[in-house]
Motif scaffolding. Structure first.
Motif: not given
Lengths: 333, 333
Positions: B8-16
């Motif tokens: 599992v890779r970080l695709a984009q930074r979440p908001t909330g």
């Protein structure tokens, strides 16, 4: 001969800023002292930010002033009549005499002071409760090392100005925060390495510019945005000394807390409160050190003396929240 | 033979809260190990509240996970191939392997563990980072005396449940806070003298009822209203341990801070953060003590094991913020 004392009593508890309805100004006969009593003619009344808190009917480190009671206040003056073995007429004294011009006292908590070398207002300031607060808050809670950066808010106030000078004497890099150019000039005179005028833009950025490697000790007298600005700029292992929160004392509702408190985790930091009277047994140590520094010129004790007598107390109290004073604010009776 | 790893890779930074757009699930060839390397088959992935913070692009105690990188995670598993002198095939190990089923590792930070007496999930819980966090946070920051009242939030969680049991073993009176009857029943089993269900009404009043003489140590995992409820009920000289603030981790804006922080002054109290890795040199001391307590039955180590493999990580992470777990939450690969 009995004295006719003018006194300020608490008429009702204020919501927000105190106003005319908060106070009642009245006179009272002060009788000749009984055995073990003295009568003091109060010459200066100490005006302290903490006073607002004493008006609230909440559990705190001292009980609230009772409705109808004389407003609690430190004062300095002269013994005008004594039936107490430790005091004689003419003694200069400080104590919790209340907001009035003549006070009958059992002598409890009354200190004889040397008023030749040092003025009575200084005995209410650098050598009084504010000086003790500065000394024990900085050294016992802040514990600065000579290599530390020390940030002080309300740095031109009674407590802050002593903190600044004690920290400089310890060898620290000191950043003072105050409002307006006049106070900032004085902070440079006191030896501040950096001065921040909190009226001049973003506090967090100003602290970052003044302390690029972070703040090791933050001595907080104000709370609010300033506390968050400090939290955002801590060094690892920082100590925040919670001395006061003048920005919040007259708020009608409990204001927001420090949003950035999780910086305590990131920077392995601590935020600690204290109450100066816990250190009463060691006041002599602090008085001796501050007196030595005043004598050798390494500590400036400054007071703003407000005139108008006892009746001017309600306005003088508002002055302290307006920040009109530089150094210790006292009311001349 | 190379392995095909799902990760599992970080695709984009979440908001909330993180959602599907936050993550990318992909496969990668894991080659045979070079000299000094091992390949680990990960069997359990640790799901930690702190993970949400690692997704934010801000300065913190660890750098943020980079976009495109494998999500940072502790894991436990078996060495399936080794060219490293300290490891052999079949060794049970823990380490920061990331959210994936096969990991190539230099062995740095990898610990061999004894998986006969104690299960792999326990090595990620009471004997892993949560246990270390409980031990050093409680004893180094909280410093409880046997006569103290210790309040613990998220007390049925991985860290909190160990704090509760260590504090009981120290002789303290312990108040555990959790959400829902099932967790509260378990807290009584763990020896809590008082249990607060935070879903059952006013927190400040519940704390006051459970600690009429005030709280000496508050171990805070949640922040928010719970922190204010503790601040309103401190004993003089109290220590607040800031371990986490799970209530705030997914907030889209920085939430309000603790309104009642001036209680620190009134009660001469402190609020301090810490980062467990600062105590790395002393982990053996904590592991030995917790292992001893597990062995003699005085400490219950409990885990909630979620199934679904690597691909279930995004949902498992949301589970921890929903509070569905009792004890340590791990994902079975």
């Amino acid at each position: 001969m009995p004295w006719s004392a003018t006194e300020v009593r608490l008429a009702q508890r204020p919501t927000g800023y105190p106003d005319d309805s908060t106070w009642e100004i009245a006179t009272r006969e002060v009788p000749d002292p009984d055995d073990g009593q003295i009568v003091v003619q109060v010459e200066y009344i100490s005006i302290d930010p903490a006073m607002r808190g004493w008006l609230n009917d909440v559990r705190s480190y001292v009980p609230p002033v009772k409705i109808g009671a004389v407003m609690r206040a430190f004062g300095a003056g002269t013994v005008v009549s004594s039936q107490h073995p430790d005091f004689t007429e003419g003694d200069k004294v400080t104590g919790l005499f209340g907001v009035r011009d003549f006070a009958l006292s059992s002598g409890k908590g009354v200190e004889k002071v040397e008023a030749d070398a040092v003025s009575l207002p200084t005995h209410l300031g650098a050598l009084g409760m504010p000086g003790m607060t500065a000394y024990f808050g900085l050294f016992e809670i802040g514990r600065p090392e000579p290599t530390d950066t020390v940030l002080v808010s309300a740095a031109a106030g009674a407590v802050g100005s002593v903190v600044v000078q004690l920290a400089k004497a310890r060898g620290c890099r000191v950043i003072g925060v105050a409002g307006g150019p006049e106070k900032c000039v004085w902070l440079r005179e006191l030896g501040c390495d950096e001065v921040i005028d909190h009226r001049e833009g973003n506090l967090t950025k100003q602290v970052r510019a003044a302390a690029p490697d972070g703040v090791n000790v933050y001595f907080d007298n104000v709370g609010g945005d300033m506390l968050d600005a400090a939290l955002a700029n801590l060094a690892v292992g920082a100590r925040i000394v919670i001395c006061g929160a003048i920005s919040a004392y007259n708020a009608e509702q409990l204001p927001e807390g420090p949003r950035r408190y999780m910086s305590l985790l990131v920077f392995r930091a601590s935020m600690s409160g204290f109450v100066v009277t816990d250190y009463e047994a060691r006041y002599l140590e602090a008085v001796t050190e501050i007196m030595r520094m005043i004598s050798d010129g390494s500590l400036q004790a400054r007071e703003t003396v407000r005139t108008g007598g006892v009746a001017a107390f309600p306005e003088a109290l508002l002055d302290i929240y307006r920040g009109t004073n530089t150094g210790k604010l006292v009311l001349k009776v």
